[in-house]
Design an enzyme around this catalytic site. Sequence first.
Site, PDB file in Angstrom:
ATOM      1  N   GLY A  42     -30.663  64.414-126.024  1.00 45.06           N
ATOM      2  CA  GLY A  42     -30.838  63.033-126.529  1.00 45.06           C
ATOM      3  C   GLY A  42     -31.714  62.827-127.764  1.00 45.06           C
ATOM      4  O   GLY A  42     -31.417  61.929-128.497  1.00 45.06           O
ATOM      5  N   PHE A  43     -32.600  63.650-127.916  1.00 44.96           N
ATOM      6  CA  PHE A  43     -33.312  63.585-129.328  1.00 44.96           C
ATOM      7  C   PHE A  43     -34.141  62.420-129.394  1.00 44.96           C
ATOM      8  O   PHE A  43     -34.473  61.827-130.522  1.00 44.96           O
ATOM      9  CB  PHE A  43     -32.644  63.760-130.495  1.00 44.96           C
ATOM     10  CG  PHE A  43     -32.275  64.963-130.617  1.00 44.96           C
ATOM     11  CD1 PHE A  43     -32.884  66.334-130.615  1.00 44.96           C
ATOM     12  CD2 PHE A  43     -30.784  65.113-130.833  1.00 44.96           C
ATOM     13  CE1 PHE A  43     -32.124  67.444-130.660  1.00 44.96           C
ATOM     14  CE2 PHE A  43     -29.981  66.424-130.734  1.00 44.96           C
ATOM     15  CZ  PHE A  43     -30.794  67.785-130.537  1.00 44.96           C
ATOM     16  N   LYS A  81     -39.123  82.101-124.406  1.00 46.22           N
ATOM     17  CA  LYS A  81     -37.931  81.945-124.954  1.00 46.22           C
ATOM     18  C   LYS A  81     -37.701  80.267-125.321  1.00 46.22           C
ATOM     19  O   LYS A  81     -37.234  80.078-126.285  1.00 46.22           O
ATOM     20  CB  LYS A  81     -37.078  82.339-123.842  1.00 46.22           C
ATOM     21  CG  LYS A  81     -35.574  82.784-124.388  1.00 46.22           C
ATOM     22  CD  LYS A  81     -34.766  83.551-123.512  1.00 46.22           C
ATOM     23  CE  LYS A  81     -33.604  83.927-123.850  1.00 46.22           C
ATOM     24  NZ  LYS A  81     -32.710  85.145-123.194  1.00 46.22           N
ATOM     25  N   ILE A 119     -33.532  67.992-120.393  1.00 43.98           N
ATOM     26  CA  ILE A 119     -32.503  67.511-121.451  1.00 43.98           C
ATOM     27  C   ILE A 119     -32.110  68.788-122.140  1.00 43.98           C
ATOM     28  O   ILE A 119     -31.535  68.398-123.365  1.00 43.98           O
ATOM     29  CB  ILE A 119     -33.233  66.434-122.356  1.00 43.98           C
ATOM     30  CG1 ILE A 119     -34.540  66.881-122.973  1.00 43.98           C
ATOM     31  CG2 ILE A 119     -33.592  64.954-121.508  1.00 43.98           C
ATOM     32  CD1 ILE A 119     -35.326  65.837-124.042  1.00 43.98           C
ATOM     33  N   GLY A 120     -32.288  69.878-121.704  1.00 39.20           N
ATOM     34  CA  GLY A 120     -31.629  70.966-122.691  1.00 39.20           C
ATOM     35  C   GLY A 120     -32.794  71.711-122.994  1.00 39.20           C
ATOM     36  O   GLY A 120     -32.448  72.822-123.656  1.00 39.20           O
ATOM     37  N   ASN A 175     -42.780  79.645-121.385  1.00 36.43           N
ATOM     38  CA  ASN A 175     -41.631  80.374-121.299  1.00 36.43           C
ATOM     39  C   ASN A 175     -41.408  80.512-122.805  1.00 36.43           C
ATOM     40  O   ASN A 175     -41.169  79.646-123.693  1.00 36.43           O
ATOM     41  CB  ASN A 175     -40.430  79.705-120.727  1.00 36.43           C
ATOM     42  CG  ASN A 175     -39.164  80.270-120.624  1.00 36.43           C
ATOM     43  OD1 ASN A 175     -39.152  81.172-121.739  1.00 36.43           O
ATOM     44  ND2 ASN A 175     -38.631  80.128-119.911  1.00 36.43           N
ATOM     45  N   GLY A 188     -41.632  69.983-127.991  1.00 37.40           N
ATOM     46  CA  GLY A 188     -40.368  69.640-128.153  1.00 37.40           C
ATOM     47  C   GLY A 188     -40.249  68.967-129.587  1.00 37.40           C
ATOM     48  O   GLY A 188     -39.235  69.193-130.600  1.00 37.40           O
ATOM     49  N   GLU A 189     -41.382  68.271-129.891  1.00 38.23           N
ATOM     50  CA  GLU A 189     -41.242  67.587-131.383  1.00 38.23           C
ATOM     51  C   GLU A 189     -41.970  68.142-132.583  1.00 38.23           C
ATOM     52  O   GLU A 189     -41.530  68.010-133.752  1.00 38.23           O
ATOM     53  CB  GLU A 189     -41.705  66.123-131.068  1.00 38.23           C
ATOM     54  CG  GLU A 189     -40.776  65.404-130.202  1.00 38.23           C
ATOM     55  CD  GLU A 189     -41.214  64.199-129.672  1.00 38.23           C
ATOM     56  OE1 GLU A 189     -42.086  64.359-128.526  1.00 38.23           O
ATOM     57  OE2 GLU A 189     -40.886  63.074-129.895  1.00 38.23           O
ATOM     58  N   GLN A 242     -37.251  75.680-128.813  1.00 35.81           N
ATOM     59  CA  GLN A 242     -37.380  74.186-129.233  1.00 35.81           C
ATOM     60  C   GLN A 242     -38.138  74.283-130.541  1.00 35.81           C
ATOM     61  O   GLN A 242     -37.763  73.484-131.319  1.00 35.81           O
ATOM     62  CB  GLN A 242     -38.658  73.862-128.397  1.00 35.81           C
ATOM     63  CG  GLN A 242     -38.121  73.233-127.032  1.00 35.81           C
ATOM     64  CD  GLN A 242     -37.065  72.050-127.239  1.00 35.81           C
ATOM     65  OE1 GLN A 242     -37.499  71.147-127.817  1.00 35.81           O
ATOM     66  NE2 GLN A 242     -35.726  72.680-126.689  1.00 35.81           N
TER      67      GLN A 242
END
Lengths: 327, 733
Positions: free
Chosen positions: B236-237, B625, B463-464, B623, B697-698, B630
């Site tokens: 989704g980003f 990996k 979300i992946g 994790n 994530g960001e 990310q």
Amino acid sequence: MRDFSYDRADNVGAAIKSHVSGADSAYIAGGTTLLDLAKLEVMRPGHIVDVRRTGLDRIERLDDGRLCIGTNVTNTDLAYHEDVTTHHKLLSEALLSGASTSIRNKATTGGNVMQRCRCSYFRDNVSPCNKRDPGSGCAAIDGHSRSVYAVLGTSKQCIVAHPSDMCVAMAAIGATVSVAGPNGKRDIDFGDFHLLPGDTPWREHALASDEMITHVTLDAPIDGAKSHYLKLRDRASYQFALASSGVIVATEGGVIRHARIALGGVGTKPWRAERAERYLVGKPATADNFGHAANMALAEARPTEDNAFKIPLGRQAIVRSLTTVTA
Amino acid sequence: MSTDIIGAAKPRIDGTAKLSGSAPYAADHYPANLAYAYGVFSTIAAGEITSIDVSRAKKMPGVIEIFHHDNFPNLHRTPSSFVQQNKVDETRLPFEDNHVYYGGQFVALVVADTFENARDAAYHVDVAYRAKKPVTSLAQALAQGEPKPADNKKHERGDPDTAYSGAAHKIEATYTTPIETHNPMEMHATTAHWHDGHLTFYEASQGVVFAKHTMAAIFGINPARIDARAPYIGSGFGSKLWIWPHAVACAAAARELDRPVQLVVPRQQMFTTTGHRAATQQKIRLATDDDGKLVSISHDSINTTSFVNRYVESCGSCTKSLYGCDNVRITESTVQVNHGTPTSMRAPGAAQGLFALESAIDEMAEQIGMDPLEFRRRNYTDRDGSKDLPFSSVHLLEAYDKAADKFRWSKRNPKIGSMMRGPEILGWGMAACNWEAMKRDCDARVSLRADGTAFASCATQDIGTGTYTIVAQTVASLTGLPLERIEVELGNSSYPKGPLSGGSWATATALPAIHNATAKAIDALKQHAVEEDGVLAGRDAGQLEFVNGKLHGNGRSFSFADVLKARKIGEAFGEAHTNAASGDEYSFRSFGAHFVEIGWDPGISRLRVHRVVSAIDVGQIVNAKTAANQVEGAIDMGIGMALFEQTEYDHRTGMPINNNYAEYLVPTHLDQPESVDVILLDHPDTKFNELGVRGIGEIGITGMAAAVANAVYHATGKRVRDLPIRIEDLIQT
Ligand SMILES: Cc1cc2nc3c(=O)[nH]c(=O)nc-3n(C[C@H](O)[C@H](O)[C@H](O)COP(=O)(O)OP(=O)(O)OC[C@H]3O[C@@H](n4cnc5c(N)ncnc54)[C@H](O)[C@@H]3O)c2cc1C
Ligand code: SF4
């Protein structure tokens, strides 16, 4: 997407007959252009004639050294065919620089020759566009005209570039397009196949109504020549050329004996730079001469504000590709 | 926590389902009697609809109904409150009236028996407009009027103006970033189904709890009657944080027609009616003393928003905290353009803001003749000046050192254009990255079941990014169960309330709740063991130990399945609530640095990123990996931001030009750098939460575009302040 009738022809005669019988008929091969545009309703076929079962999927080397390519040969098969990789490396490189693996697996030789432009205004089905809606105007000229627009061969009616990489290689190599229609067969010189937009940008090629392409036959390779396709674009893959150059050069003792230069991304048709070629023949393969040839090739360029960089970029493509094949 | 499973590089537990195509996404649900909706979208960017003629379309095969502003049911606007969890970025309901605010706005909705019939009929709805001249760019909007300041986003400390005018060295520069479109692979989609006044809908959503409460507000029904589901999302980003008009249109159609309806937003309208990253113009002023210490920073940003709603990009959000400086001013304002409403896109504000700031930092370093890394080190701070609080955990200097070392920054020749490789000039650049660490309220439920498996549920989403997997790892860390025996269900709004998958807060928010729920489930199991009929009836539960899926006590050990079977109980469960982080004592932020090598071949104007080394300080890694993944993905997106991404609009009509995957450029496989090294520092931030985790994530995209721009400057001597950096900016003619 509108309803259409669909017919799968077993041979060329049946395909033509079916095409003649339908209203708004269209041949379909890989479908990567046609279905895309039909879903956008930019192309609105009423009757679709599938030519993939007509055979015409072989590549044959003729006695005179020419290479006869059936229209249904896929871009992938053509790119990796031994005769192509050995004698027409340029064509192989051009094909493999185009689209993506999955599209090349579907795309065919005839379909590629016949692919439509990538102009956003053509595709949006709303803007004025002479190609889609003759006489409506050209939204690109004063609009957004960067990536897929030409600087050579443009007119006041249309400025979009011919999108194909394969055709640039064919223009350089020299080829004949064999077609068949209700009135029989004929051959069209590759250089005459695609038309300049002029005042009739909706007329893109020399095919008559109901005619289909059966083969493209490449001229015999030039003895001792080296060739290279260089495609310049923003990202490294999966983008149409901003400017590309396909060259074939044979030298003898540092002097150019044969030169072919064709350009992509900058011309409204696959663009042969014949004056530049003639200039080079008999001259030493030097950076200066390449630069001069490149200037000649782009001399008549008429850019928009957005795509003015394609003139120096086109020159760079020519100079670098010539340098590469003569190194 | 057992250390071997936390931090381990475990493959995603949902990987097989995704790879085999068996993971159902929002449009993969086909309730019986499903009808399909397709939109009719405005072909002008500003004006009014004067008439909608559906007579041709109505006669088309399979058409069931056509909705538009004359016949769409009356619904309510959501109050759009974050606290009430009913926020959206575009509050206007679809088909509210005949106004057109942007191109590609929903103006009608055709429902038919098949997708193809719906689309065909949609093409045959005749809409007439009275068009107005649209505002199509930030520059045009600025030429027409003053930007509107966002007062609550302002920050000021000290006296930046006086400090600037009296400073030894100063720079002022303006940077711009274009509109970008999220372009997740999975299109926005809704499958909505009403039954007895209840709504169940599958939505491509990064927040099922928000989706549910928003629908409740719009349809005026109790949230308990609504079930929002998003078990799988094709990314989704940020574009799927809140629901957009299509979801409302689809659910309303399903209710009116009393049958399930599915709506997939076409790729072209993913560029218009589901949000985008706003365009920005940012003015930065920096000043230093003779020692290279920053004495004044100001960062004034303007971003585009729509005529429907106001969206403010927090471009200065990192600028106010990242460097030590006593005199700082941040302002943020907006101008209106005729595009759809912007929304958060991966590191909103920070991605654009750090492009400007970290470019300016290099420009400042150059002016004082200092190495850009040394300049950053010199202005390092361990306190957040905007809050006057210490950072909870900051290892930025270590990030600089480790990444610089691996990159071999010390070998950099600072002279522009001095580093050659074949036909290429190499450019080496770097930048800092930064992102706020956030943590929200969260509930979770974990059970140990009689069949020997564990089950964890939380209404957050994967979300992946790997949320399924790290939730399972958290359960495994306490229970000792192998991941195969841990079932995780997310993306269902009926489960205990979990966070939005956004803001990089899902991990820090959900894992402590999962952790505590697991601990409570184990306590419950012990209790079951010691009660009457239990395997250890009459013992003291406090004396029992639970290790590797087994309960030990009194010299004996039992699997938890046996403990439950003995009492004929189905599960031992725990429910936990964890609180949002309190920012009273510390400022919580994540840090890092990117080092980038680009190659510029001036002979053919070819620019490629060859090498990236990034060191990231995000607390405990759960994790290795999925965490590295990310950051790698964000680096890639940062390369796209630097060199390719830009939604282009016709300056006359305001309609998007490159609204497809062929012409909207993102990096391809061939654009990947030859090497990407991600160094995860892995220092738990236990002041932030007991697990020491922040989000990841960001942060990786922040600073990346500046690092590329700084490298481009080093190679070419051209300072490109307007993204993306393109051939025409650099070509030598
Ligand atoms: C996303 C994308 C990216 C692309 N990128 C590139 C690129 O970088 N470089 C590039 O060169 N190309 C690119 N292409 C274009 C691609 O090469 C063409 O779509 C493809 O070659 C068309 O071949 P096809 O067999 O699929 O044609 P079809 O779609 O089947 O047909 C195309 C046209 O040819 C006509 N036709 C087909 N066969 C015959 C025949 N035998 N006789 C007469 N008419 C016929 C059809 O009626 C139709 O008008 C791209 C396409 C897409 C979708
Ligand atoms: S450039 Fe050609 S294809 Fe594009 S709008 Fe103009 S006429 Fe149409």
